[in-house]
Motif scaffolding. Sequence first.
Motif, PDB file in Angstrom:
ATOM      1  N   GLU A 109      46.758  32.283  38.114  1.00 54.30           N
ATOM      2  CA  GLU A 109      46.393  32.483  36.714  1.00 54.30           C
ATOM      3  C   GLU A 109      45.171  33.384  36.586  1.00 54.30           C
ATOM      4  N   ARG A 110      44.156  33.138  37.418  1.00 54.70           N
ATOM      5  CA  ARG A 110      42.934  33.943  37.271  1.00 54.70           C
ATOM      6  C   ARG A 110      43.165  35.404  37.651  1.00 54.70           C
ATOM      7  N   GLU A 111      44.028  35.652  38.639  1.00 52.42           N
ATOM      8  CA  GLU A 111      44.313  37.032  39.001  1.00 52.42           C
ATOM      9  C   GLU A 111      45.103  37.732  37.895  1.00 52.42           C
ATOM     10  N   ALA A 112      45.990  36.978  37.226  1.00 53.89           N
ATOM     11  CA  ALA A 112      46.742  37.552  36.109  1.00 53.89           C
ATOM     12  C   ALA A 112      45.805  37.882  34.945  1.00 53.89           C
ATOM     13  N   LEU A 113      44.885  36.963  34.649  1.00 60.05           N
ATOM     14  CA  LEU A 113      43.919  37.195  33.571  1.00 60.05           C
ATOM     15  C   LEU A 113      42.984  38.352  33.914  1.00 60.05           C
ATOM     16  N   ALA A 114      42.566  38.409  35.179  1.00 59.66           N
ATOM     17  CA  ALA A 114      41.675  39.487  35.615  1.00 59.66           C
ATOM     18  C   ALA A 114      42.378  40.840  35.529  1.00 59.66           C
ATOM     19  N   MET A 115      43.633  40.900  35.957  1.00 62.37           N
ATOM     20  CA  MET A 115      44.377  42.163  35.904  1.00 62.37           C
ATOM     21  C   MET A 115      44.583  42.635  34.469  1.00 62.37           C
ATOM     22  N   GLU A 116      44.747  41.691  33.572  1.00 70.67           N
ATOM     23  CA  GLU A 116      44.909  42.042  32.157  1.00 70.67           C
ATOM     24  C   GLU A 116      43.672  42.800  31.656  1.00 70.67           C
ATOM     25  N   GLN A 117      42.485  42.313  32.027  1.00 71.64           N
ATOM     26  CA  GLN A 117      41.260  42.965  31.596  1.00 71.64           C
ATOM     27  C   GLN A 117      40.989  44.252  32.379  1.00 71.64           C
ATOM     28  N   LYS A 119      43.260  46.268  33.373  1.00 73.72           N
ATOM     29  CA  LYS A 119      44.111  47.256  32.700  1.00 73.72           C
ATOM     30  C   LYS A 119      43.465  47.734  31.402  1.00 73.72           C
ATOM     31  N   SER A 120      42.789  46.820  30.700  1.00 76.04           N
ATOM     32  CA  SER A 120      42.197  47.176  29.408  1.00 76.04           C
ATOM     33  C   SER A 120      41.079  48.205  29.553  1.00 76.04           C
ATOM     34  N   VAL A 121      40.461  48.275  30.745  1.00 75.73           N
ATOM     35  CA  VAL A 121      39.401  49.280  30.981  1.00 75.73           C
ATOM     36  C   VAL A 121      39.900  50.397  31.901  1.00 75.73           C
ATOM     37  N   GLN A 140      30.727  50.080  35.675  1.00 76.10           N
ATOM     38  CA  GLN A 140      30.429  49.472  34.387  1.00 76.10           C
ATOM     39  C   GLN A 140      31.701  48.998  33.690  1.00 76.10           C
ATOM     40  N   ARG A 141      32.797  49.723  33.881  1.00 77.97           N
ATOM     41  CA  ARG A 141      34.080  49.252  33.343  1.00 77.97           C
ATOM     42  C   ARG A 141      34.444  47.913  33.966  1.00 77.97           C
ATOM     43  N   ALA A 142      34.246  47.808  35.274  1.00 79.42           N
ATOM     44  CA  ALA A 142      34.553  46.552  35.958  1.00 79.42           C
ATOM     45  C   ALA A 142      33.672  45.423  35.444  1.00 79.42           C
ATOM     46  N   ALA A 143      32.391  45.728  35.183  1.00 75.38           N
ATOM     47  CA  ALA A 143      31.476  44.712  34.660  1.00 75.38           C
ATOM     48  C   ALA A 143      31.916  44.252  33.267  1.00 75.38           C
ATOM     49  N   ILE A 144      32.384  45.192  32.437  1.00 76.04           N
ATOM     50  CA  ILE A 144      32.879  44.830  31.109  1.00 76.04           C
ATOM     51  C   ILE A 144      34.147  43.988  31.229  1.00 76.04           C
ATOM     52  N   ALA A 145      35.036  44.380  32.146  1.00 73.01           N
ATOM     53  CA  ALA A 145      36.268  43.600  32.364  1.00 73.01           C
ATOM     54  C   ALA A 145      35.936  42.182  32.808  1.00 73.01           C
ATOM     55  N   GLU A 178      37.603  50.802  21.422  1.00 70.30           N
ATOM     56  CA  GLU A 178      38.996  50.346  21.460  1.00 70.30           C
ATOM     57  C   GLU A 178      39.071  48.856  21.762  1.00 70.30           C
ATOM     58  N   ILE A 179      38.263  48.399  22.724  1.00 69.95           N
ATOM     59  CA  ILE A 179      38.238  46.977  23.078  1.00 69.95           C
ATOM     60  C   ILE A 179      37.779  46.152  21.883  1.00 69.95           C
ATOM     61  N   TRP A 180      36.718  46.626  21.211  1.00 69.24           N
ATOM     62  CA  TRP A 180      36.207  45.889  20.059  1.00 69.24           C
ATOM     63  C   TRP A 180      37.230  45.845  18.921  1.00 69.24           C
ATOM     64  N   LEU A 181      37.894  46.956  18.651  1.00 69.57           N
ATOM     65  CA  LEU A 181      38.901  46.980  17.588  1.00 69.57           C
ATOM     66  C   LEU A 181      40.060  46.039  17.904  1.00 69.57           C
ATOM     67  N   ARG A 182      40.373  45.894  19.181  1.00 71.37           N
ATOM     68  CA  ARG A 182      41.479  45.028  19.587  1.00 71.37           C
ATOM     69  C   ARG A 182      41.092  43.552  19.590  1.00 71.37           C
TER      70      ARG A 182
END
Length: 279
Positions: A109-117, A119-121, A140-145, A178-182
Amino acid sequence: MIEIANVSKTFHQRTGGSFTALDNVSLTIQKGEFVSLLGPSGCGKSTLLNLVAGLETAESGNIHVNGKACTGPGPDRVVVFQEHALFPWLTVLDNVAFGLKQKGVGKKEREALAMEQIKSVHLSKFADRYPHELSGGMKQRAAIARALAMDPEILLMDEPFAALDEQTRLVLHKELEEIWLRTRKTILFITHNIREAVILSDRVLVMSTRPGKIKKEFLVQAARPRDISDSVLHHVESSIMEVLADELEKVVKEETGDEYSIKKKSISDPAADSVGGGI
């Protein structure tokens, strides 16, 4: 979402002296707002963010998050610092999933949730890379994810793009918007960069020199997604620079002790890159 009422903070030094970082600061941030704090170095921006994060305690006044008194860190708030603070021995995937692992979320589950984020960055191709294999922007993208993976209600961002080059910053501005709008997370964002604050924020709060106070608030009523050429943004930037000119002059005089002055309306292009750009 965040209520700050009459908050003051004084730091006591080992030499016996003390200085007041914040003096009677009050502000309210609504759920889903993107609010930036802008001001000269030493005006208490990061101190205020640390108080909201629960990493510091106020000398006086009150801070409430979701109606509850802020007495320490909580899962509803996650901080993104200027330095990415990734674990060098973990891959991007494992870094982003780290907090979920600490919460006891199962590996699948955590790897699925992590991959989702991830992908978002836009780091899917780099999920198996280590921090030393990434550029500054990617880190920094990774830190935001990693922050988003915890699904906090509030993101507290302390100059997250300050160490990046201008081109990378512009790309990350778009991605963060984009992240904030979503997600419509509530975001409190610290920056020295006037353009950055205006492009990203619903409101920009300009702080005075130490002891820090809220000097003036600016609404940024420009359409989203933001267009850097929008005349509304240029007008707000110029107005902010006018207000900051006096504060910057105070800083320069304190540091140099001479009759240095800053020309108002000293912006050569439609925007000032950062606080201090007119010195």
